[in-house]
Design an enzyme around this catalytic site. Structure first.
Site, mmCIF file in Angstrom:
data_model
loop_
_atom_site.group_PDB
_atom_site.id
_atom_site.type_symbol
_atom_site.label_atom_id
_atom_site.label_comp_id
_atom_site.label_asym_id
_atom_site.label_seq_id
_atom_site.Cartn_x
_atom_site.Cartn_y
_atom_site.Cartn_z
ATOM 1 N N SER A 119 0.803 -1.156 0.018
ATOM 2 C CA SER A 119 0.001 -0.025 0.145
ATOM 3 C C SER A 119 0.895 1.258 -0.036
ATOM 4 O O SER A 119 1.680 1.329 -0.970
ATOM 5 C CB SER A 119 -1.036 -0.046 1.002
ATOM 6 O OG SER A 119 -2.072 0.834 1.085
ATOM 7 N N GLU A 157 -9.598 -2.482 -7.015
ATOM 8 C CA GLU A 157 -9.290 -1.671 -6.039
ATOM 9 C C GLU A 157 -9.250 -0.191 -6.714
ATOM 10 O O GLU A 157 -8.858 -0.011 -7.872
ATOM 11 C CB GLU A 157 -7.630 -1.840 -5.758
ATOM 12 C CG GLU A 157 -7.305 -3.051 -5.012
ATOM 13 C CD GLU A 157 -5.874 -2.907 -4.577
ATOM 14 O OE1 GLU A 157 -5.460 -2.075 -4.139
ATOM 15 O OE2 GLU A 157 -5.252 -4.235 -4.619
ATOM 16 N N HIS A 182 -8.393 -4.781 -1.781
ATOM 17 C CA HIS A 182 -6.972 -4.189 -1.708
ATOM 18 C C HIS A 182 -5.970 -4.816 -0.848
ATOM 19 O O HIS A 182 -6.483 -5.503 0.289
ATOM 20 C CB HIS A 182 -7.171 -2.666 -0.942
ATOM 21 C CG HIS A 182 -5.937 -1.993 -0.589
ATOM 22 N ND1 HIS A 182 -4.902 -1.502 -1.441
ATOM 23 C CD2 HIS A 182 -5.362 -1.555 0.669
ATOM 24 C CE1 HIS A 182 -4.155 -0.791 -0.914
ATOM 25 N NE2 HIS A 182 -4.020 -0.922 0.224
#
Length: 303
Positions: free
Chosen positions: A141, A239, A269
């Site tokens: 991320s 996502e 995600h």
């Protein structure tokens, strides 16, 4: 990959998601509760790299093939070395390395470029200890974007590149220009555009946010990636950050970087961070680990 498993995880994401209306303290406390397990055969030790706390994760037994710098996710606002430890430990086992999960400084107390500075300092320490050919970098991320930004900054400083880098659902564009941020708005079970803006607002300097967002160290999808090491990118197709990953991989290819892009259909995600609790996550981390291990001078992976 199992669509049923991804649908189940997506429903859990929806049920547990929090918005930017929560305080930073509450967000941090809640995120820590979801830290995955460290495998029993991996020894965890607190330490310091680049002047910042770090969690060292070393598989028991086997040869030591090098080191892996791991950068956790959390929008540059939440997360810790502990929340990144499960994936870092799994990659350490797969590559035969010692992983170091870094507690870089967080926003809004420490805004851009503080995390980049911390990661580069830790990278320097590992270069001195291991040499570039025995060094790997990974992140998820925001930590995935930070991993690439770290290497862009290291290259600018004249530092050698590591053997390879792997990123999971990387946030690489803080200008929020990816088409999927709108195209996937009704499908992403975790994030909204408002969530991403809130994280960016807390991370970027208050009085020059737009300028900073366009910096390649905040948005490495805008960076020149020439000279970076082999890159592995994993992302889910539902996502908001899908295009952050796809454009990063495309830009790497255009820069003659050896790159593998894996898009998991219908995945939400950051599925690899569910390693140890979801078979699909385990297999994704295994593939990433194999990609990294193949680029080390000694293949000492613990299978």
């Amino acid at each position: 990959m199992s669509r049923a498993a991804y649908d189940r995880i997506s429903e859990q994401y929806r049920a547990g998601r929090t918005g930017p209306e929560m305080s930073v303290a509450d967000q941090r406390a809640g995120f820590e509760q979801f830290a995955g397990p460290i495998p029993a055969d991996v020894d965890a030790t607190a330490g310091t790299l680049g002047g910042r706390p770090v969690l060292g994760l070393r598989p028991q037994g086997g040869a030591h093939a090098g080191a892996l710098l791991y950068l956790h996710g959390g929008g540059y606002v939440i997360g810790s070395a502990r929340t990144g430890a499960a994936v870092a430990a799994a990659l350490a086992r797969r590559t035969g390395t010692t992983a170091w999960s870094l507690d870089y400084r967080l926003a809004p107390e420490h805004r851009f470029p503080a995390p980049v500075d911390d990661a580069v300092a830790a990278y320097r320490d590992l270069l001195d200890a291991e040499g570039p050919e025995r060094l790997l970098v990974a992140g998820d991320s925001a930590g995935g974007g930070l991993a690439v930004a770290t290497l862009v900054a290291a290259r600018a400083a004249g530092l050698p590149m590591p053997a390879a880098v792997a990123v999971f659902s990387p946030w690489t564009d803080l200008t929020l220009s990816g088409a999927s941020i709108l195209d996937r708005a009704a499908d992403d079970p975790l994030f909204t555009l408002a969530d991403l803006r809130a994280y960016a607002d807390r991370y970027l300097p208050e009085h020059r946010a737009a300028e900073a967002a366009a910096s390649p160290l905040a948005s490495p999808v805008l960076a020149d990636l020439r000279g970076l090491p082999a890159l592995y990118v994993h992302v889910g197709s539902r996502e908001l950050l899908l295009d952050d990953a796809v454009r990063l991989a495309a830009n790497a290819a255009h820069a003659d970087v050896d790159v593998v892009l894996e898009v998991a259909a219908r995945a939400p995600h950051n599925v690899p961070t569910l390693v140890g609790t979801l078979d699909e996550a385990d297999r994704a981390v295994e593939r990433a680990g194999d990609f990294l291990a193949a680029r080390l001078p000694v293949a000492a992976a613990v299978r």
